[in-house]
Design a protein around this motif. Structure first.
Motif, mmCIF file in Angstrom:
data_model
loop_
_atom_site.group_PDB
_atom_site.id
_atom_site.type_symbol
_atom_site.label_atom_id
_atom_site.label_comp_id
_atom_site.label_asym_id
_atom_site.label_seq_id
_atom_site.Cartn_x
_atom_site.Cartn_y
_atom_site.Cartn_z
ATOM 1 N N ASP A 134 -12.682 14.733 23.315
ATOM 2 C CA ASP A 134 -12.721 14.910 21.867
ATOM 3 C C ASP A 134 -13.184 16.305 21.453
ATOM 4 O O ASP A 134 -13.006 16.706 20.297
ATOM 5 N N PHE A 135 -13.767 17.036 22.353
ATOM 6 C CA PHE A 135 -14.263 18.386 22.064
ATOM 7 C C PHE A 135 -14.243 19.179 23.375
ATOM 8 O O PHE A 135 -14.183 18.591 24.467
ATOM 9 N N PRO A 189 -13.245 15.460 11.518
ATOM 10 C CA PRO A 189 -13.144 14.167 12.203
ATOM 11 C C PRO A 189 -12.128 14.232 13.331
ATOM 12 O O PRO A 189 -11.084 14.884 13.210
ATOM 13 N N ILE A 190 -12.439 13.581 14.439
ATOM 14 C CA ILE A 190 -11.551 13.599 15.597
ATOM 15 C C ILE A 190 -10.315 12.747 15.316
ATOM 16 O O ILE A 190 -10.419 11.557 15.026
ATOM 17 N N GLN A 191 -9.148 13.382 15.377
ATOM 18 C CA GLN A 191 -7.863 12.691 15.238
ATOM 19 C C GLN A 191 -7.000 13.038 16.448
ATOM 20 O O GLN A 191 -7.053 14.164 16.935
ATOM 21 N N LYS A 192 -6.201 12.082 16.893
ATOM 22 C CA LYS A 192 -5.359 12.333 18.053
ATOM 23 C C LYS A 192 -3.933 11.851 17.803
ATOM 24 O O LYS A 192 -3.700 10.933 17.031
ATOM 25 N N THR A 193 -3.015 12.514 18.468
ATOM 26 C CA THR A 193 -1.612 12.125 18.427
ATOM 27 C C THR A 193 -1.001 12.435 19.790
ATOM 28 O O THR A 193 -1.557 13.210 20.573
ATOM 29 N N ASN A 194 0.139 11.830 20.075
ATOM 30 C CA ASN A 194 0.837 12.079 21.335
ATOM 31 C C ASN A 194 2.045 12.975 21.101
ATOM 32 O O ASN A 194 2.837 12.731 20.178
ATOM 33 N N ILE A 195 2.195 14.001 21.919
ATOM 34 C CA ILE A 195 3.315 14.929 21.814
ATOM 35 C C ILE A 195 3.940 15.089 23.195
ATOM 36 O O ILE A 195 3.228 15.309 24.186
ATOM 37 N N ALA A 196 5.255 14.986 23.264
ATOM 38 C CA ALA A 196 5.962 15.156 24.540
ATOM 39 C C ALA A 196 6.225 16.641 24.775
ATOM 40 O O ALA A 196 6.772 17.330 23.912
ATOM 41 N N LEU A 197 5.841 17.110 25.951
ATOM 42 C CA LEU A 197 6.081 18.501 26.333
ATOM 43 C C LEU A 197 7.008 18.549 27.535
ATOM 44 O O LEU A 197 6.914 17.715 28.443
ATOM 45 N N ASN A 198 7.896 19.521 27.532
ATOM 46 C CA ASN A 198 8.786 19.725 28.677
ATOM 47 C C ASN A 198 8.122 20.678 29.665
ATOM 48 O O ASN A 198 7.949 21.868 29.373
ATOM 49 N N LEU A 199 7.755 20.158 30.822
ATOM 50 C CA LEU A 199 7.161 20.986 31.857
ATOM 51 C C LEU A 199 8.254 21.454 32.816
ATOM 52 O O LEU A 199 9.205 20.720 33.085
ATOM 53 N N PRO A 241 -8.268 20.021 15.067
ATOM 54 C CA PRO A 241 -9.653 20.083 15.538
ATOM 55 C C PRO A 241 -10.380 21.308 14.983
ATOM 56 O O PRO A 241 -9.784 22.380 14.820
ATOM 57 N N LYS A 242 -11.660 21.131 14.711
ATOM 58 C CA LYS A 242 -12.491 22.253 14.273
ATOM 59 C C LYS A 242 -13.906 22.027 14.783
ATOM 60 O O LYS A 242 -14.456 20.933 14.653
ATOM 61 N N TYR A 243 -14.487 23.088 15.345
ATOM 62 C CA TYR A 243 -15.822 22.990 15.922
ATOM 63 C C TYR A 243 -16.645 24.205 15.510
ATOM 64 O O TYR A 243 -16.102 25.265 15.187
ATOM 65 N N ARG A 244 -17.954 24.024 15.524
ATOM 66 C CA ARG A 244 -18.863 25.156 15.346
ATOM 67 C C ARG A 244 -19.567 25.399 16.671
ATOM 68 O O ARG A 244 -20.138 24.465 17.251
ATOM 69 N N LEU A 245 -19.520 26.633 17.152
ATOM 70 C CA LEU A 245 -20.162 26.992 18.405
ATOM 71 C C LEU A 245 -21.389 27.846 18.139
ATOM 72 O O LEU A 245 -21.371 28.738 17.274
ATOM 73 N N TYR A 246 -22.426 27.566 18.886
ATOM 74 C CA TYR A 246 -23.687 28.320 18.829
ATOM 75 C C TYR A 246 -23.878 28.922 20.226
ATOM 76 O O TYR A 246 -23.965 28.189 21.209
ATOM 77 N N VAL A 247 -23.959 30.250 20.305
ATOM 78 C CA VAL A 247 -23.931 30.903 21.616
ATOM 79 C C VAL A 247 -25.009 31.980 21.708
ATOM 80 O O VAL A 247 -25.167 32.804 20.791
ATOM 81 N N HIS A 248 -25.724 31.966 22.812
ATOM 82 C CA HIS A 248 -26.637 33.068 23.155
ATOM 83 C C HIS A 248 -26.253 33.567 24.534
ATOM 84 O O HIS A 248 -26.221 32.805 25.508
ATOM 85 N N LEU A 249 -25.914 34.846 24.637
ATOM 86 C CA LEU A 249 -25.548 35.469 25.904
ATOM 87 C C LEU A 249 -26.586 36.522 26.292
ATOM 88 O O LEU A 249 -27.232 37.124 25.415
ATOM 89 N N ASN A 257 -16.909 11.560 13.635
ATOM 90 C CA ASN A 257 -16.528 12.256 12.409
ATOM 91 C C ASN A 257 -17.379 13.495 12.140
ATOM 92 O O ASN A 257 -17.251 14.118 11.089
ATOM 93 N N GLY A 258 -18.269 13.818 13.082
ATOM 94 C CA GLY A 258 -19.108 14.995 12.913
ATOM 95 C C GLY A 258 -20.306 14.781 12.016
ATOM 96 O O GLY A 258 -20.933 15.762 11.579
#
Length: 240
Positions: free
Chosen positions: A28-29, A68-78, A108-116, A216-217
């Protein structure tokens, strides 16, 4: 400690679950191992050695689910590019195509918190401020291009819990929750997910952890051993 905060999103995303093969399912993430790759793309580090610079010893990360996490199925040609089935110079002449249904994250949308550590932290900040990357960033698959927005760099305060309920904005490591003590809301969608969390320089996963999150965040009310408070954003986060 200062943390760089930015949002990242796209039309679709896919972070393949390690135990799926013919019909790939998605977490989901993005696991922390995927976030390492995203940071490597921002900074222009080669995919063969970015883990030398971005790993558990050099980076601290937290993640918040924004959509909110939403999902769908998509066919890809490999297509098979390894067995010499190309009849000509174009990919349209390749034989051996296989259609596979992929489970995709939708919007999808996320917030990232990063310390390097060291100079990578300032380099990442400069790129985000200018809305630039060295390599194109994506959400799991190279075709799933991502956009991003720099929120800012903020001082964070480490807090040790006094066995009290805390409002947490991010996903949470299960081993940081005190006795699984969570105040569940009736309308909440709560999940545990076991995800890869660390890998060595040979790209072999060395750690798996359980992550607790609200689908749903929404805020999570629980007792945690430790967390980080960001006064300017009024957010509490837990490192993964």
């Amino acid at each position: 400690m200062k943390m760089i905060v930015f949002d990242i999103w796209g039309d679709y995303g896919h972070f393949k679950k390690i135990y799926t093969t013919t019909s790939p399912l998605s977490y989901d993430f993005p696991p922390k191992t995927s976030i390492y790759g995203i940071l490597g793309a921002f900074l222009g580090l080669d995919k063969e050695d970015y883990l030398k610079h971005i790993n558990k010893n050099t980076v601290k990360i937290a993640l918040r689910i924004k959509n909110p996490i939403q999902k769908t199925n998509i066919a890809l040609n490999l297509i098979d590019t390894k067995k010499g089935r190309v009849k000509g110079p174009g990919f349209n002449l390749i034989n051996g195509r296989t259609q596979i249904r992929f489970e995709m994250l939708k919007n999808p949308k996320y917030r990232l918190y990063v310390h390097l550590t060291d100079k990578l932290h300032s380099e990442l900040k400069k790129l985000l401020e200018k809305h630039k990357t060295v390599y194109t960033i994506s959400l799991g698959l190279s075709e799933l291009i991502a956009n991003f927005e720099y929120i800012g760099e903020f001082e964070v305060e480490k807090k040790i819990s006094d066995n009290e309920y805390i409002l947490i904005n991010s996903v949470i490591r299960r081993d940081n929750i005190i006795n699984d003590n969570i105040n569940l809301k009736i309308d909440g969608e709560y999940l545990f997910s076991k995800i890869p969390n660390e890998m060595d320089e040979n790209r072999i996963t060395t750690e798996y952890i359980d992550i607790f999150y609200e689908r749903n965040g929404e805020l999570i009310i629980c007792k945690v051993k430790e967390y980080y408070h960001i006064p300017e954003l009024k957010e509490n986060i837990v490192l993964i």
